[in-house]
Design a protein around this motif. Structure first.
Motif, PDB file in Angstrom:
ATOM      1  N   ASN A 280      18.161  -0.424 -43.389  1.00 37.47           N
ATOM      2  CA  ASN A 280      17.621  -0.835 -42.097  1.00 37.47           C
ATOM      3  C   ASN A 280      17.051   0.396 -41.396  1.00 37.47           C
ATOM      4  N   THR A 282      15.897   0.946 -38.485  1.00 37.85           N
ATOM      5  CA  THR A 282      16.219   1.253 -37.093  1.00 37.85           C
ATOM      6  C   THR A 282      17.710   1.478 -36.841  1.00 37.85           C
ATOM      7  N   SER A 283      18.516   1.202 -37.833  1.00 33.70           N
ATOM      8  CA  SER A 283      19.954   1.337 -37.611  1.00 33.70           C
ATOM      9  C   SER A 283      20.398   2.788 -37.752  1.00 33.70           C
TER      10      SER A 283
HETATM   11  C1  LIG Z   1      18.700  -3.291 -38.057  1.00 36.49           C
HETATM   12  O1  LIG Z   1      19.490  -2.542 -37.155  1.00 36.49           O
HETATM   13  C2  LIG Z   1      19.266  -2.871 -35.796  1.00 36.49           C
HETATM   14  C3  LIG Z   1      20.044  -1.849 -34.955  1.00 36.49           C
HETATM   15  O2  LIG Z   1      21.380  -1.760 -35.383  1.00 36.49           O
HETATM   16  C4  LIG Z   1      19.651  -4.315 -35.552  1.00 36.49           C
HETATM   17  O3  LIG Z   1      19.433  -4.659 -34.207  1.00 36.49           O
HETATM   18  C5  LIG Z   1      18.846  -5.224 -36.468  1.00 36.49           C
HETATM   19  O4  LIG Z   1      19.254  -6.566 -36.321  1.00 36.49           O
HETATM   20  C6  LIG Z   1      18.975  -4.779 -37.905  1.00 36.49           C
HETATM   21  N1  LIG Z   1      18.047  -5.539 -38.721  1.00 36.49           N
HETATM   22  C7  LIG Z   1      18.436  -6.231 -39.782  1.00 36.49           C
HETATM   23  C8  LIG Z   1      17.354  -6.915 -40.534  1.00 36.49           C
HETATM   24  O5  LIG Z   1      19.595  -6.320 -40.135  1.00 36.49           O
END
Ligand SMILES: *[C@@H]1O[C@H](CO)[C@@H](O)[C@H](O)[C@H]1NC(C)=O
Ligand SMILES: *[C@@H]1O[C@H](CO)[C@@H](O)[C@H](O)[C@H]1NC(C)=O
Length: 345
Positions: A280, A282-283
């Motif tokens: 991910n 953005t995580s």
């Molecule tokens: C990716 O990480 C972000 C932040 O933690 C989160 O909001 C988002 O739902 C995640 N995306 C997926 C596809 O899991």
């Protein structure tokens, strides 16, 4: 040849599962030690339940670690029943021993209640009248017989550990026990009221297993707080490795060895590496590309996904949607460069 086989068939005649003899089944389950093979032959119905339980705890393990480099998938490929030989005496091994033991307890207990096993049934001790502080009630219905599940799981799984105790055996036995008792921790008393307009002057109650997820979540917390231990001088037990920390209690998971970082493939350490894992972008957590890919970077592929969109409520009573195509970026961890180079030569 033929005559002897016939005799054997007669002896084991009651143990058939479908068209296959118990012996055939038990002889073809890899990774059983002798005592387990005997238990299997004597109780083929129990093996069936254990087999179903195995799928369930592996699924739970993978759920708990889905956002981690180590994601419990080594176990899929390892076809020994408990698929745990690949892990060293790491924290992950501690978790796998605990959750697999819990899974066996859970599966057996449920099978007892459902009348699938010859040897057990609903809990025979939950009978008659009792009091729970809120008043008297009658035990009724079917109470899940978790003590039976625990007893058989102990006999069956602990049989795998060598009778001459070594450190690893002590660790495994300890973590097996943690897993077994975890299931019992989440037993609930459920009741039904009788009496005038649900006045509850009469209650019938029974003990029921909770969803296995609760056990999974609990053991996951225990994994986070697992305690590193070292063997005692006399080799009869272990003590906490870092004296600055609190002692390990009987409910803590324990381990001897630090975990590898699981970045690279190392079969001997139970690591598949993270090449090709979805991350991910953005995580900031363990599922983030930075952590998951161990700094190697990631590839991005754009895929078209069909989603439901422009949904309308239609009188009465349906929802109608269109299928919309949407471009989504999927990020996957790059493979290590050196390994790539080695593959080519
Ligand atoms: C990716 O990480 C972000 C932040 O933690 C989160 O909001 C988002 O739902 C995640 N995306 C997926 C596809 O899991
Ligand atoms: C777990 O990781 C391996 C390799 O690192 C990957 O092949 C597998 O698909 C992953 N499993 C799950 C359930 O995400």
């Amino acid at each position: 040849g033929k005559k002897k086989r016939k005799k054997e068939k007669k002896k084991t005649g009651v143990m058939y599962i479908g068209a296959l003899g118990a012996r055939v089944i038990c002889d073809n389950i890899p990774g059983l030690v002798n005592k387990q093979r005997q238990l299997c032959q004597r109780h083929p119905d129990i093996m069936q339940a254990i087999g179903e339980g195995t799928k369930e705890w592996i699924r739970e393990c993978q759920h708990q670690f889905r956002h981690h480099r180590w994601n419990c998938s080594t176990l899929d490929r390892d076809h020994t029943v408990f698929g745990r030989v690949l892990l060293r005496s790491s924290r992950e091994a501690a978790f796998v021993y605990a959750i697999s033991s819990a899974g066996v307890v859970y599966a057996l207990t449920r099978a007892c209640s459902q009348g699938e096993l010859k040897l057990c049934n609903c809990d025979p001790l939950r009978r008659g009248r009792a009091n729970d502080g809120k008043g008297d009630f009658d035990w009724g219905g079917c109470s899940d017989n978790v003590n039976y599940g625990i007893k058989f799981a102990k006999t069956f799984i602990d049989a795998k550990e060598r009778p001459i105790r070594d450190g690893r055996a002590l660790m495994n036995l300890h973590n097996n026990r943690c897993g077994r008792t975890a299931v019992k921790r989440f037993m609930n008393m459920e009741c039904k009221c009788h009496g005038v307009s649900g006045s509850c002057t009469l209650r019938t109650c029974w003990m029921a297993l909770s969803d296995f997820r609760k056990t999974g979540d609990y053991l996951r917390r225990k994994y986070n707080g697992a305690v590193e231990v070292i063997m005692n001088q006399d080799g009869t037990g272990f003590t906490v490795a870092n004296k600055a920390f609190r002692k390990a209690t009987k409910n803590d998971l324990v381990y001897f060895e630090n975990s590898p970082d699981y970045c690279l493939q190392d079969k001997a350490a139970g690591s598949l590496g993270t090449a090709g894992r979805v991350c991910n972008k953005t995580s900031r957590g363990t599922d983030g590309c930075e952590v998951m890919c161990c700094g190697r970077g990631y590839d991005t592929t754009r895929v078209m996904q069909i989603t439901k969109c422009e949904c309308k409520f239609k009188w009465c009573c349906a929802v109608e949607c269109k299928d919309c195509e949407e471009a989504v970026d999927i990020h996957t961890c790059k493979a290590p460069k050196r390994a790539e180079w080695l593959d080519k030569t």
